[in-house]
Design a protein around this motif. Structure first.
Motif, PDB file in Angstrom:
ATOM      1  N   GLY A   1       0.828  -1.207   0.000  1.00 33.15           N
ATOM      2  CA  GLY A   1       0.000   0.000   0.000  1.00 33.15           C
ATOM      3  C   GLY A   1       0.856   1.247   0.000  1.00 33.15           C
ATOM      4  N   ASN A   2       0.208   2.394   0.253  1.00 33.07           N
ATOM      5  CA  ASN A   2       0.936   3.663   0.332  1.00 33.07           C
ATOM      6  C   ASN A   2       0.302   4.521   1.426  1.00 33.07           C
ATOM      7  N   ASP A   3       0.720   5.776   1.538  1.00 28.18           N
ATOM      8  CA  ASP A   3       0.219   6.630   2.621  1.00 28.18           C
ATOM      9  C   ASP A   3      -1.280   6.885   2.531  1.00 28.18           C
ATOM     10  N   ASN A   4      -1.826   6.907   1.328  1.00 29.02           N
ATOM     11  CA  ASN A   4      -3.256   7.173   1.147  1.00 29.02           C
ATOM     12  C   ASN A   4      -4.110   5.912   1.245  1.00 29.02           C
ATOM     13  N   ASP A   5      -3.520   4.770   0.961  1.00 29.19           N
ATOM     14  CA  ASP A   5      -4.253   3.507   0.929  1.00 29.19           C
ATOM     15  C   ASP A   5      -3.365   2.426   1.532  1.00 29.19           C
ATOM     16  N   LEU A   6      -3.400   2.308   2.869  1.00 32.69           N
ATOM     17  CA  LEU A   6      -2.520   1.370   3.566  1.00 32.69           C
ATOM     18  C   LEU A   6      -2.842  -0.057   3.159  1.00 32.69           C
ATOM     19  N   GLY A   7      -1.812  -0.845   2.935  1.00 23.19           N
ATOM     20  CA  GLY A   7      -1.992  -2.209   2.450  1.00 23.19           C
ATOM     21  C   GLY A   7      -2.519  -3.153   3.509  1.00 23.19           C
ATOM     22  N   TYR A   8      -3.295  -4.135   3.082  1.00 18.25           N
ATOM     23  CA  TYR A   8      -3.823  -5.174   3.969  1.00 18.25           C
ATOM     24  C   TYR A   8      -4.120  -6.464   3.220  1.00 18.25           C
ATOM     25  N   THR A   9      -3.553  -6.613   2.014  1.00 19.79           N
ATOM     26  CA  THR A   9      -3.849  -7.795   1.207  1.00 19.79           C
ATOM     27  C   THR A   9      -2.575  -8.469   0.709  1.00 19.79           C
ATOM     28  N   PHE A  10      -2.757  -9.699   0.230  1.00 20.98           N
ATOM     29  CA  PHE A  10      -1.721 -10.375  -0.542  1.00 20.98           C
ATOM     30  C   PHE A  10      -2.396 -10.939  -1.790  1.00 20.98           C
ATOM     31  N   SER A  11      -1.612 -11.075  -2.844  1.00 19.34           N
ATOM     32  CA  SER A  11      -2.126 -11.609  -4.098  1.00 19.34           C
ATOM     33  C   SER A  11      -1.506 -12.970  -4.365  1.00 19.34           C
ATOM     34  N   ILE A  12      -2.283 -13.842  -5.004  1.00 21.51           N
ATOM     35  CA  ILE A  12      -1.817 -15.166  -5.387  1.00 21.51           C
ATOM     36  C   ILE A  12      -1.842 -15.233  -6.910  1.00 21.51           C
ATOM     37  N   ILE A  13      -0.670 -15.477  -7.510  1.00 18.62           N
ATOM     38  CA  ILE A  13      -0.588 -15.613  -8.962  1.00 18.62           C
ATOM     39  C   ILE A  13      -0.528 -17.103  -9.295  1.00 18.62           C
ATOM     40  N   ASN A  14      -1.443 -17.565 -10.137  1.00 16.31           N
ATOM     41  CA  ASN A  14      -1.386 -18.928 -10.669  1.00 16.31           C
ATOM     42  C   ASN A  14      -0.356 -18.899 -11.792  1.00 16.31           C
ATOM     43  N   THR A  15       0.771 -19.613 -11.624  1.00 19.29           N
ATOM     44  CA  THR A  15       1.864 -19.517 -12.599  1.00 19.29           C
ATOM     45  C   THR A  15       1.522 -20.145 -13.947  1.00 19.29           C
ATOM     46  N   GLY A  16       0.533 -21.014 -13.978  1.00 13.39           N
ATOM     47  CA  GLY A  16       0.139 -21.626 -15.250  1.00 13.39           C
ATOM     48  C   GLY A  16      -0.710 -20.719 -16.110  1.00 13.39           C
ATOM     49  N   THR A  17      -1.501 -19.847 -15.469  1.00 14.04           N
ATOM     50  CA  THR A  17      -2.446 -19.011 -16.211  1.00 14.04           C
ATOM     51  C   THR A  17      -2.236 -17.509 -16.018  1.00 14.04           C
ATOM     52  N   ASP A  18      -1.399 -17.111 -15.050  1.00 13.36           N
ATOM     53  CA  ASP A  18      -1.208 -15.714 -14.639  1.00 13.36           C
ATOM     54  C   ASP A  18      -2.480 -15.097 -14.053  1.00 13.36           C
ATOM     55  N   GLU A  19      -3.474 -15.937 -13.692  1.00 17.08           N
ATOM     56  CA  GLU A  19      -4.661 -15.420 -13.007  1.00 17.08           C
ATOM     57  C   GLU A  19      -4.283 -15.034 -11.584  1.00 17.08           C
ATOM     58  N   VAL A  20      -4.921 -13.969 -11.084  1.00 17.65           N
ATOM     59  CA  VAL A  20      -4.594 -13.446  -9.757  1.00 17.65           C
ATOM     60  C   VAL A  20      -5.821 -13.464  -8.863  1.00 17.65           C
ATOM     61  N   THR A  21      -5.624 -13.940  -7.643  1.00 20.08           N
ATOM     62  CA  THR A  21      -6.636 -13.858  -6.595  1.00 20.08           C
ATOM     63  C   THR A  21      -6.040 -12.999  -5.489  1.00 20.08           C
ATOM     64  N   THR A  22      -6.810 -12.059  -4.965  1.00 23.25           N
ATOM     65  CA  THR A  22      -6.317 -11.219  -3.879  1.00 23.25           C
ATOM     66  C   THR A  22      -7.104 -11.533  -2.621  1.00 23.25           C
ATOM     67  N   ARG A  23      -6.383 -11.690  -1.513  1.00 15.09           N
ATOM     68  CA  ARG A  23      -7.012 -12.044  -0.232  1.00 15.09           C
ATOM     69  C   ARG A  23      -6.543 -11.102   0.855  1.00 15.09           C
ATOM     70  N   LEU A  24      -7.331 -11.045   1.929  1.00 15.94           N
ATOM     71  CA  LEU A  24      -6.994 -10.206   3.078  1.00 15.94           C
ATOM     72  C   LEU A  24      -5.917 -10.848   3.935  1.00 15.94           C
ATOM     73  N   VAL A  25      -4.996 -10.023   4.441  1.00 15.46           N
ATOM     74  CA  VAL A  25      -4.116 -10.463   5.514  1.00 15.46           C
ATOM     75  C   VAL A  25      -4.831 -10.203   6.826  1.00 15.46           C
ATOM     76  N   ASP A  26      -5.497  -9.038   6.907  1.00 16.91           N
ATOM     77  CA  ASP A  26      -6.314  -8.711   8.071  1.00 16.91           C
ATOM     78  C   ASP A  26      -7.607  -8.083   7.562  1.00 16.91           C
ATOM     79  N   GLU A  27      -8.380  -7.502   8.435  1.00 16.49           N
ATOM     80  CA  GLU A  27      -9.687  -6.967   8.044  1.00 16.49           C
ATOM     81  C   GLU A  27      -9.616  -5.522   7.553  1.00 16.49           C
ATOM     82  N   GLY A  28      -8.610  -5.189   6.784  1.00 21.30           N
ATOM     83  CA  GLY A  28      -8.543  -3.861   6.188  1.00 21.30           C
ATOM     84  C   GLY A  28      -8.048  -2.782   7.128  1.00 21.30           C
TER      85      GLY A  28
END
Length: 154
Positions: A79-106
């Protein structure tokens, strides 16, 4: 003792260049490089030194870990100063599809370093809390580990 070892590993992981690579079944190896300013990850064929794709992920990606069979890449979104980070992304290496999930509740923990265990548990460090988050990405359970304060910034 185990949590101390995990913390030391995450600290080490956080300060080295955040580039992960994997060996596939072919002769090519791939490096996954987070691009903080463009919110994506470059996939580089290390045999030819060419970028073969660019995968959009979350806001300000910094940490990268490849799972043990090379099928998934995990990326922390700081994230950055305006939008603090709280997620991680999962890249499927076979398709480059991305799923983003919470590390915490925002709450804006600024996820930073990431390491992965053989059982696929992710260990994500936070830049602003005194915790490491142990995440099971299969069922998305999250366990917080109190690791104490970093006094080196004072």
């Amino acid at each position: 003792m185990a949590s101390t070892i995990i913390l030391l590993f995450l600290i080490l992981f956080s300060f080295i260049e955040p580039v992960s690579s994997l060996q596939s079944g072919s002769s090519a190896e791939y490096a996954y490089v987070p691009n903080e300013k463009t919110n994506d990850v470059s996939v580089i064929n290390t045999t030819t030194n060419k970028v073969i794709s660019t995968v959009p992920v979350g806001n300000n990606p910094v940490g990268v870990a490849v799972n043990h069979d090379g099928t998934r890449v995990y990326v922390t979104n700081y994230g950055n100063d305006n939008d603090l980070g709280y997620t991680f992304s999962i890249i499927n290496t076979g398709t480059d599809e991305v799923t983003t999930r919470l590390v915490d509740e925002g709450k804006g923990i600024k996820p930073f370093g990431v390491a992965i265990a053989k059982d696929e548990t992710l260990y994500v460090s936070s830049y602003v809390t005194e915790k490491v988050y142990a995440i099971n990405p299969i069922n998305n359970t999250i366990f917080e580990i109190d690791v104490g304060r970093d006094y080196s910034h004072h």
